[in-house]
Design a protein around this motif. Structure first.
Motif: not given
Length: 143
Positions: A123-142
């Motif tokens: 679980h922890t490793g999966m969310h670490a990967g998601q955090i990295s993905l969001i940092q690369k491809n995520g958007q600000s809510p605005t």
């Protein structure tokens, strides 16, 4: 498998996750992909640790409940992650050798504490990967 056997495995994953969380720029906490933001993943990780401590290790939630910081408050999210890990470690330390291998009924179904720690590591490793993905491809809510 005992606390002394599981602890280094857990710490290897969890300490790296905490180091990553501490190093996050505060402005990245609001970044999101779909419904998941970095801040919400940090909060969720702590919640899961508290739940597993109760479900599989018999350590009740704190009387005051789980802190609910803003998902954009970096300092409070890190403090929550430290507290949830400490809570889980106390619960793990209290188990006997036999209890580590005894199946426990939980809302997720039956599992031994050893299996539960395996799930938390995943679980922890999966969310670490998601955090990295969001940092690369995520958007600000605005955006």
């Amino acid at each position: 498998m005992t606390y002394s056997t599981v602890l280094p495995i857990w710490n290897a994953t969890r300490q790296r996750f905490l180091k990553t969380a501490k190093a996050l720029p505060a402005q990245d906490l609001a970044l999101q992909l779909g419904q998941s933001s970095i801040g919400s993943l940090l909060h969720h990780t702590a919640e899961a640790e508290y739940m597993f401590a109760e479900w599989f290790f018999g350590k009740k939630m704190p009387d005051e409940g789980i802190a609910k910081p803003s998902i954009t408050n970096h300092e409070e999210l890190v403090e929550l992650l430290v507290a949830s890990n400490d809570h889980l470690l106390e619960a793990m330390h209290a188990l006997t050798e036999e209890q580590w291998h005894t199946s426990v009924e939980s809302p997720m179904g039956p599992s031994t504490p050893v299996e539960a720690i395996g799930r938390l590591i995943y679980h922890t490793g999966m969310h670490a990967g998601q955090i990295s993905l969001i940092q690369k491809n995520g958007q600000s809510p605005t955006e």
